[in-house]
Write an enzyme that holds these catalytic residues in place. Structure first.
Site, mmCIF file in Angstrom:
data_model
loop_
_atom_site.group_PDB
_atom_site.id
_atom_site.type_symbol
_atom_site.label_atom_id
_atom_site.label_comp_id
_atom_site.label_asym_id
_atom_site.label_seq_id
_atom_site.Cartn_x
_atom_site.Cartn_y
_atom_site.Cartn_z
ATOM 1 N N ASP A 34 -37.995 -18.911 -5.730
ATOM 2 C CA ASP A 34 -38.210 -19.984 -4.747
ATOM 3 C C ASP A 34 -39.678 -20.042 -4.321
ATOM 4 O OD1 ASP A 34 -37.574 -22.040 -2.877
ATOM 5 O OD2 ASP A 34 -35.577 -21.164 -2.607
ATOM 6 N N LYS A 60 -34.348 -11.365 -9.208
ATOM 7 C CA LYS A 60 -34.785 -12.600 -9.868
ATOM 8 C C LYS A 60 -35.101 -13.709 -8.861
ATOM 9 C CE LYS A 60 -32.380 -11.874 -14.296
ATOM 10 N NZ LYS A 60 -31.423 -10.784 -14.026
ATOM 11 N N THR A 119 -30.282 -2.417 -10.098
ATOM 12 C CA THR A 119 -29.126 -2.827 -9.292
ATOM 13 C C THR A 119 -29.059 -4.351 -9.158
ATOM 14 O OG1 THR A 119 -30.481 -2.641 -7.279
ATOM 15 C CG2 THR A 119 -29.169 -0.719 -7.890
#
Ligand code: S5P
Length: 276
Positions: free
Chosen positions: A97, A94, A62
């Protein structure tokens, strides 16, 4: 023998991570190494596709942040379908950070991804601290993480020493990192003689799979299930538009026809690989 020559069932029994064991077990049971990527913007289309493909896939991928009418009921229904049709859920978030930020992005906000996605993924670019952050949320919930080691798009920077470094990062956290988004099998990649790679089993999930097209107008590149699973030793094929086309006003009979076609092609390539 190396994992890519073993059956999914053999690997399911030995894997250190619970989400990976569940995924491998479902693959064997449903005879499916197919993940459908449901990249549509309306929840009606989203669920029409999932209802049609559910019995034929091991994993639904998703991008929840593209749904225009997202609310908490979407997650409830997705979880119901995951149980009904026996597939796992992979939120293709994805993450990219620093550790403390991805902790919040993974567990908080409106999506609370860690509460429902068995698997999510992250770029290796911030270094090992991204895994440390995500693991602090994901490990207590028995989640699994996939690192992006190679991307499918034209000109991707995920090559050479970047790919090797991503695999080394994964090797250091085999309790949580279950594999890669990549185009080739990755066992032993970047390992030195002193690294203990015995028992290493990374699942390779390959996007950029299509039977009819070789690419799109925005740099996506497609290979066939035979190339990806048999020749390159990947484990799961990820297919989006090859199965549902534009993804608007979904023709569920056509989706059903295509999902069966990709399931059969993926499984045939796997059987050829493990020779059974
Ligand atoms: O390298 C990548 C990594 C990913 S996760 N290339 C990709 O295409 N993906 C994802 O796979 C992408 O975000 C999209 O959701 C899916 C491919 O969709 P398709 O319609 O091209 O099959």
């Amino acid at each position: 023998s190396s994992p890519h020559l073993q059956t999914y069932n053999e690997r399911a029994k030995k894997h250190a991570n619970k989400a990976a064991r569940a995924l491998l077990g479902i693959m064997e049971e449903k005879q499916s190494n197919l993940s459908v990527s449901v990249d549509v913007t309306k929840s009606k289309d989203f669920f029409d596709i999932i209802e049609a493909v559910g019995p034929h896939v091991c994993l639904i991928k998703t991008h929840v942040d593209i749904l225009e009418d997202f609310d908490a009921t979407v997650i409830d229904r997705l979880q119901e379908l995951s149980e009904k049709h026996k597939f796992l859920i992979f939120e293709d978030r994805k993450f990219a950070d620093i550790g403390s930020t991805v902790v919040l992005q993974y567990s908080k906000g409106i999506y609370k991804i860690a509460d429902w996605a068995h698997i999510t993924n992250a770029h290796a670019v911030p270094g090992p601290s991204i895994i440390t952050g995500l693991a602090s949320v994901g490990i207590p919930k028995d989640r699994g993480l996939i690192l992006l080691a190679e991307m499918s798009s034209k000109g991707a920077l995920t090559t050479g020493s970047y790919t090797e470094d991503a695999v080394r990062m994964a090797r250091a956290r085999r309790d949580f990192v279950i594999g890669f988004i990549a185009q080739h099998r990755m066992e032993g990649v970047g390992a030195s003689d002193t690294d203990n790679i015995a028992g290493e089993d990374f699942l390779v999930l390959a996007p950029g799979v299509g039977l009819d097209a070789t690419g799109d107008a925005m740099g996506q590149q497609y290979r066939t299930p035979e190339q990806v699973v048999f020749e390159s030793g990947c484990d799961v094929i990820i297919v989006g538009r090859g199965i549902y086309g534009k993804g608007e006003n979904v023709d569920t009979l056509e989706v059903l026809k295509q999902v069966q076609r990709y399931q059969a092609a993926g499984w045939e390539a796997y059987k050829k690989r493990v020779q059974c």
